[in-house]
Design a protein around this motif. Structure first.
Motif, PDB file in Angstrom:
ATOM      1  N   LEU A   5       0.810  -1.132  -0.069  1.00  0.00           N
ATOM      2  CA  LEU A   5       0.009   0.087   0.134  1.00  0.00           C
ATOM      3  C   LEU A   5       0.810   1.221  -0.121  1.00  0.00           C
ATOM      4  O   LEU A   5       0.427   2.441  -0.947  1.00  0.00           O
ATOM      5  N   ARG A   8       2.250   1.848  -3.556  1.00  0.00           N
ATOM      6  CA  ARG A   8       1.530   2.417  -4.396  1.00  0.00           C
ATOM      7  C   ARG A   8       1.055   3.884  -4.150  1.00  0.00           C
ATOM      8  O   ARG A   8       0.901   4.444  -5.116  1.00  0.00           O
ATOM      9  N   HIS A   9       1.107   4.208  -2.854  1.00  0.00           N
ATOM     10  CA  HIS A   9       0.861   5.447  -2.418  1.00  0.00           C
ATOM     11  C   HIS A   9       2.098   6.454  -2.957  1.00  0.00           C
ATOM     12  O   HIS A   9       1.838   7.620  -3.630  1.00  0.00           O
TER      13      HIS A   9
END
Length: 208
Positions: A5, A8-9
């Motif tokens: 995550l 992706r951020h």
């Protein structure tokens, strides 16, 4: 999962940063625009200010080709043509004189603000012929456009000429006082007017 995550951020922000880079199509000087802050204060746009879609926040000015943005009264707009010569004055440099030519004339008249709303003017652009590194954007300026020319003519202040029934008159000083005399006038620049007939050099006239 948390690691993926975060990756992706970071990737999303990297893509956003790439999209936020704006490349100007020309070289030049960057001029930051101003905006109205809550409370009525007008300040230069700075980091943290919110800009809306379609809101200009900066200009890129080609300093090798500077121009004067001016207006002319709509009643006199028919006197102006592309390519007419102009003498340009800058308030920042009172002794300096620049030359230029009319580059564009607006097609539609615009109104002023508040009490001047009904005074319609046309936008005109005058391009400067020469380059001066001291000249930067947003300096206050004026331009005198050469509409026509007459040499070796007698002139009097425009305020000295009166008109009655389509005839022009001046009040000339004589030993008995001022006498009314008909004259034939020529070109005028709004301050002085050429007198073609009816007056001799050295005669004194009364200014109304």
């Amino acid at each position: 999962i948390a690691r993926d995550l975060e990756i992706r951020h970071v990737e999303r922000h990297s893509r956003d940063l790439a999209k936020y880079v704006i490349r100007a199509p020309i070289d030049g000087m960057v001029v930051i625009e101003s905006m109205n802050r809550p409370g009525g204060d007008r300040v230069q746009i700075a980091i943290g200010d919110r800009v809306m879609p379609g809101m200009p926040f900066m200009k890129v000015v080609d300093t090798s080709r500077m121009l004067v943005e001016a207006t002319v009264n709509q009643s006199e707009s028919n006197l102006f043509r592309f390519g007419q010569s102009a003498s340009i004055n800058l308030d920042a440099f009172p002794g300096a004189k620049y030359t230029g030519k009319i580059d564009s004339i607006g097609a539609l008249a615009v109104g002023g603000r508040s009490q001047n709303y009904y005074i319609r003017t046309l936008p005109v652009r005058v391009v400067m012929d020469s380059r001066d590194d001291r000249v930067i954007p947003d300096l206050s300026a004026s331009a005198d456009v050469l509409l026509s020319k007459a040499e070796k003519v007698l002139t009097v202040p425009l305020a000295a000429v009166s008109e009655e029934k389509e005839e022009k008159f001046v009040q000339v000083r004589t030993p008995k006082g001022f006498e009314k005399r008909a004259v034939k006038t020529g070109l005028s620049n709004g301050i002085k007017v050429a007198v073609l007939e009816g007056l001799k050099q050295g005669e004194q006239v009364l200014i109304n």
